[in-house]
Design a protein around this motif. Structure first.
Motif, short mmCIF file in Angstrom:
data_model
loop_
_atom_site.label_atom_id
_atom_site.label_comp_id
_atom_site.label_asym_id
_atom_site.label_seq_id
_atom_site.Cartn_x
_atom_site.Cartn_y
_atom_site.Cartn_z
N ASP A 162 -7.36 -3.32 3.85
CA ASP A 162 -8.26 -2.46 3.07
C ASP A 162 -9.44 -1.98 3.91
O ASP A 162 -9.86 -0.82 3.80
CB ASP A 162 -8.73 -3.20 1.82
CG ASP A 162 -7.58 -3.51 0.87
OD1 ASP A 162 -6.48 -2.92 1.02
OD2 ASP A 162 -7.76 -4.36 -0.02
N ARG A 212 -4.49 -8.66 3.39
CA ARG A 212 -4.91 -7.58 2.47
C ARG A 212 -6.33 -7.09 2.71
O ARG A 212 -6.54 -5.88 2.79
CB ARG A 212 -4.74 -8.03 1.02
CG ARG A 212 -3.31 -8.05 0.57
CD ARG A 212 -3.20 -8.37 -0.92
NE ARG A 212 -1.81 -8.66 -1.24
CZ ARG A 212 -1.34 -9.87 -1.55
NH1 ARG A 212 -2.16 -10.91 -1.62
NH2 ARG A 212 -0.07 -10.03 -1.82
N ALA A 258 0.83 -1.22 0.00
CA ALA A 258 0.00 0.00 0.00
C ALA A 258 0.86 1.26 0.00
O ALA A 258 0.35 2.37 0.08
CB ALA A 258 -0.93 -0.01 1.21
#
Length: 136
Positions: free
Chosen positions: A118, A114, A57
């Motif tokens: 998020d 992940r 990220a």
């Protein structure tokens, strides 16, 4: 005393969720919010899968160390956001408490981390909008 809003992210080990949340808030808040994170039973190191997911990220948390939750950290924060630390977090009148229900990345690979990353980023963006209303 700072006039900046301050946020404390707390999870058990301070090795995953709270580290990601603090990193996103530090990065996206651009110095306009004071950020802390801690754990009720801190791990020895930040989860490597979490470090990797954050690197993807564009945020490097490889030098972060889990920190123990202190009463002072809670008292110094306007908003305390818990992530599965149960009753280990001290409660003080006048503080705002939020509990973010998120999967624990402990023992998970980067693929499992992940979606947690998020979800945390989405919540942090909403929190910033709330804490820093657009001026005029």
């Amino acid at each position: 005393m700072s006039d900046k809003p301050s946020v404390l992210f707390v999870c058990v080990h301070n090795a995953g969720r709270s580290q990601m949340a603090a990193a996103f808030l530090t990065h996206l808040g651009q110095g306009r919010i004071e950020v802390r994170s801690a754990g009720s039973a801190p791990a020895d190191m930040v989860n490597p899968a979490v470090v990797e997911a954050m690197r993807e990220a564009g945020i490097d948390i490889s030098t972060q160390q889990p920190k123990v939750l202190t009463t002072e950290a809670v008292q110094a924060s306007d908003v305390v956001i818990t992530m599965g630390c149960g009753d280990a977090c001290p409660i003080f009148p006048g503080k705002r408490y939020l509990d973010w229900k998120l999967d624990d990345p402990a023992g998970q690979g980067v693929d499992a981390v992940r979606p947690i990353r998020d979800a945390i980023e989405e919540r942090v963006r909403s929190l910033i909008t709330e804490l820093l209303p657009a001026h005029g």
